[in-house]
Design an enzyme around this catalytic site. Structure first.
Site, PDB file in Angstrom:
ATOM      1  N   GLY A   1       0.861  -7.655 -15.927  1.00  9.92           N
ATOM      2  CA  GLY A   1       1.962  -8.417 -16.579  1.00  9.92           C
ATOM      3  C   GLY A   1       1.308  -9.589 -17.287  1.00  9.92           C
ATOM      4  O   GLY A   1       0.201 -10.145 -16.277  1.00  9.92           O
TER       5      GLY A   1
ATOM      6  N   ARG B   1      -3.695   8.776  -9.966  1.00 11.34           N
ATOM      7  CA  ARG B   1      -4.965   8.920 -10.853  1.00 11.34           C
ATOM      8  C   ARG B   1      -6.348   9.040 -10.238  1.00 11.34           C
ATOM      9  O   ARG B   1      -7.121   9.263 -10.666  1.00 11.34           O
ATOM     10  CB  ARG B   1      -4.920   7.633 -11.775  1.00 11.34           C
ATOM     11  CG  ARG B   1      -4.039   7.690 -12.637  1.00 11.34           C
ATOM     12  CD  ARG B   1      -4.181   6.691 -13.739  1.00 11.34           C
ATOM     13  NE  ARG B   1      -3.491   5.153 -13.480  1.00 11.34           N
ATOM     14  CZ  ARG B   1      -4.168   4.182 -13.784  1.00 11.34           C
ATOM     15  NH1 ARG B   1      -5.070   4.087 -14.676  1.00 11.34           N
ATOM     16  NH2 ARG B   1      -3.781   3.010 -13.356  1.00 11.34           N
TER      17      ARG B   1
ATOM     18  N   ARG C   1     -28.342   6.592   9.762  1.00  5.02           N
ATOM     19  CA  ARG C   1     -26.907   6.810   9.841  1.00  5.02           C
ATOM     20  C   ARG C   1     -26.433   6.271  11.142  1.00  5.02           C
ATOM     21  O   ARG C   1     -26.957   5.757  12.117  1.00  5.02           O
ATOM     22  CB  ARG C   1     -26.689   8.503   9.833  1.00  5.02           C
ATOM     23  CG  ARG C   1     -27.066   9.106   8.672  1.00  5.02           C
ATOM     24  CD  ARG C   1     -27.105  10.579   8.651  1.00  5.02           C
ATOM     25  NE  ARG C   1     -25.836  11.022   9.166  1.00  5.02           N
ATOM     26  CZ  ARG C   1     -25.925  12.275   9.933  1.00  5.02           C
ATOM     27  NH1 ARG C   1     -27.112  12.949   9.746  1.00  5.02           N
ATOM     28  NH2 ARG C   1     -24.996  12.798  10.639  1.00  5.02           N
TER      29      ARG C   1
ATOM     30  N   ALA D   1       0.897  -1.253  -0.035  1.00  4.92           N
ATOM     31  CA  ALA D   1       0.047   0.072  -0.004  1.00  4.92           C
ATOM     32  C   ALA D   1       0.711   1.283  -0.193  1.00  4.92           C
ATOM     33  O   ALA D   1       0.433   2.305   0.434  1.00  4.92           O
ATOM     34  CB  ALA D   1      -1.030  -0.043   1.170  1.00  4.92           C
ATOM     35  N   ALA D   2       2.201   1.399  -0.532  1.00 12.91           N
ATOM     36  CA  ALA D   2       2.987   2.275  -0.597  1.00 12.91           C
ATOM     37  C   ALA D   2       2.710   3.242  -1.890  1.00 12.91           C
ATOM     38  O   ALA D   2       3.303   4.459  -1.873  1.00 12.91           O
ATOM     39  CB  ALA D   2       4.214   1.965  -0.562  1.00 12.91           C
ATOM     40  N   GLY D   3       2.139   2.601  -3.019  1.00 12.22           N
ATOM     41  CA  GLY D   3       1.831   3.670  -3.895  1.00 12.22           C
ATOM     42  C   GLY D   3       1.065   4.822  -4.000  1.00 12.22           C
ATOM     43  O   GLY D   3       0.332   5.034  -2.852  1.00 12.22           O
TER      44      GLY D   3
ATOM     45  N   SER E   1     -47.966  15.816  14.155  1.00 14.60           N
ATOM     46  CA  SER E   1     -47.323  16.296  12.981  1.00 14.60           C
ATOM     47  C   SER E   1     -46.674  17.817  13.134  1.00 14.60           C
ATOM     48  O   SER E   1     -47.137  18.506  13.798  1.00 14.60           O
ATOM     49  CB  SER E   1     -48.534  16.293  12.014  1.00 14.60           C
ATOM     50  OG  SER E   1     -48.780  14.927  11.533  1.00 14.60           O
TER      51      SER E   1
END
Ligand code: UD1
Ligand code: MG
Length: 433
Positions: free
Chosen positions: A147, A17, A307, A11-13, A379
């Protein structure tokens, strides 16, 4: 039995993009960061340790994984600079210990990969012991960017060639490397120091480990992914949406298998980490975020937003254009139209009239409102928190119950600001005087 001794998450990239300042693996899918999905994949193999290779935004990534599940097994390894996937594994060597066991390599940006595929990878690796390793492959419609898996005339693995290093014949190969491997620690320790950066990108390629192993007569087995969605790697926001849909379908299918009646999966959004009891109906255009618990035989939607911190007890009904946040809705309590329930604790059998607002925020802090069993909220009532509405109490249509007013049990309050309506008997006594 544990399937892997060590899992390494790459996960170093940078994830350029994504066009985002946030580290790529922290982008969320179905309420969970990409790296959270991959840590879950790792934990499903029950490894003794998980090494997360971080670089760009490493401190932020470390903070997230250290606050999540399995944190006690996770070590973050900083790779600086990022000289390729092979270099990333070389950085892990000092952390592998004397007996790393089977090492499984996963990517931090492949959230859809399923446990069964990893299990198949590990099972074959276990059979090979230290005499071979396993590579995950696929036949995507468009192999571009991957690849290629090169095989000899007998169909045996000979090499993985990066697209930038491919000749025309290799570029035409349809089987690709997904970058996920199961490699015995002993083989990794043997081949990682032998990598060179003599290639188009000047990087140390992890893909050369299987190549070196094959050359020495080790077996390189492959597992082919059946479901190509599992191969989704997130490099752009559009990929994030693709991954979201694949994971959303999986989440909805799990709930349906548990007896939840989801009328229209295409318009239903349910995050990870949501519990729903059997017999509950979820109607179209509903959004249920992570950290929500719904009992049995409830009705949610259409057009409802639940939520974090919402709890619906058995038989509760929350409907059209109602939003709930950090609120408990008691058994058979109904809030069916146009309401906001924020920081509210509603007892059983309460009726929340259309357009009721629990005004929980005073501009500085959030406050709680408690509503007793069988209360009837008219209401258009606004209840300013903190507040209490007693059991069996009633508010009239359009009442504004001001902050701290404290409506007692069975009392009736009406108006703006709301005042207690005296019981008819009491009023008559007043009249008689
Ligand atoms: C890699 C594979 C390629 C495979 C593809 C699948 C190599 C040399 N190539 O290529 O065969 O088809 O993945 O997606 O391995 N990373 C680091 N440190 C680094 C470089 C990368 O941690 O120095 C991480 C990235 O964050 C990412 C993963 O490794 O999660 C893959 O890196 P990426 O640069 O995308 O590799 P590809 O060139 O796509
Ligand atoms: Mg990639």
């Amino acid at each position: 039995m544990p399937r892997a001794g060590t899992v390494v998450l790459l996960a170093a990239g940078q994830g350029t993009r994504m066009k985002s300042a946030q580290p790529k693996v922290l982008h969320e899918v179905c309420g969970k960061p990409l790296i959270g999905w991959v840590v879950e994949q790792a934990l499903s193999l029950d490894p003794a340790r998980i090494l997360v290779v971080v670089g760009h935004g490493g401190a932020a990534v470390e903070a997230v994984v250290k606050a999540g599940p399995g944190a006690e097994r996770i070590t973050c390894v900083v790779q600086e600079p990022q000289n390729g996937t092979g270099h990333a594994l070389q950085c892990c060597l000092p952390h592998l210990g004397d007996d790393p066991g089977l090492v499984v390599v996963l990517y931090g940006d492949m959230p859809v990969l399923a446990h069964d595929s990893l299990d198949a990878l590990c099972e074959i690796a276990a059979e090979l012991e230290d005499e071979g390793l396993v590579v995950l492959t696929a036949w995507p419609e468009d192999p571009r960017g991957f690849g290629r898996i090169v095989r000899d005339a007998q169909g045996d693995f000979t090499a993985i060639v990066e697209e930038k290093d491919c000749d025309a014949e290799q570029a035409a190969i349809g089987e690709v490397n997904l970058g996920v491997y199961a490699i015995p620690g002993a083989l990794l320790k043997r081949y990682l120091p032998k990598l060179t950066n003599d290639n188009a990108q000047g990087e140390y390629y992890l893909t050369d480990v299987p190549v070196l192993a094959a050359r020495e007569g080790k077996e390189v087995a492959t597992v082919e992914l059946a479901d190509l969605d599992e191969a989704i790697g997130v490099n752009t926001i559009a990929h994030l949406a693709e991954a979201r849909w694949a994971l959303q379908v999986r989440i909805l299918e799990q709930h349906m298998a548990n007896g939840v009646r989801i009328e229209d999966p295409a318009t239903t959004y349910i995050d990870a980490d949501v519990t729903i009891g059997p017999g509950t109906r979820v109607l179209p255009c509903t959004v249920i975020r992570g950290g929500v618990t719904i009992g049995a035989n409830c009705e949610v939607g259409p057009f409802t937003h639940l939520r974090k911190g919402t709890v619906l007890k058995d038989g509760a009904e929350v409907g059209n254009f109602t939003e709930c946040k950090n609120s408990t809705v008691g058994e058979h309590t109904k809030a069916k139209h146009l309401s906001y329930l924020g920081d509210a604790e509603l007892g059983a059998g309460v009726n929340v009239g259309a357009g009721t607002i629990f005004a929980n925020y005073d501009g500085q802090a959030k406050h709680t409102t408690v509503v007793g069993d069988r209360a009837f909220i008219g209401s258009g009532t606004t209840i300013v928190a903190p507040n209490t509405i007693g059991a069996g109490a009633t508010t009239g249509a359009g009442a504004v119950v001001t902050r701290g007013a404290e409506v007692g049990p069975d009392e009736v309050w009406v108006g703006v600001p709301a005042r207690r309506l005296e019981a008819r008997g009491a009023r008559n006594e007043e009249d008689a005087r």
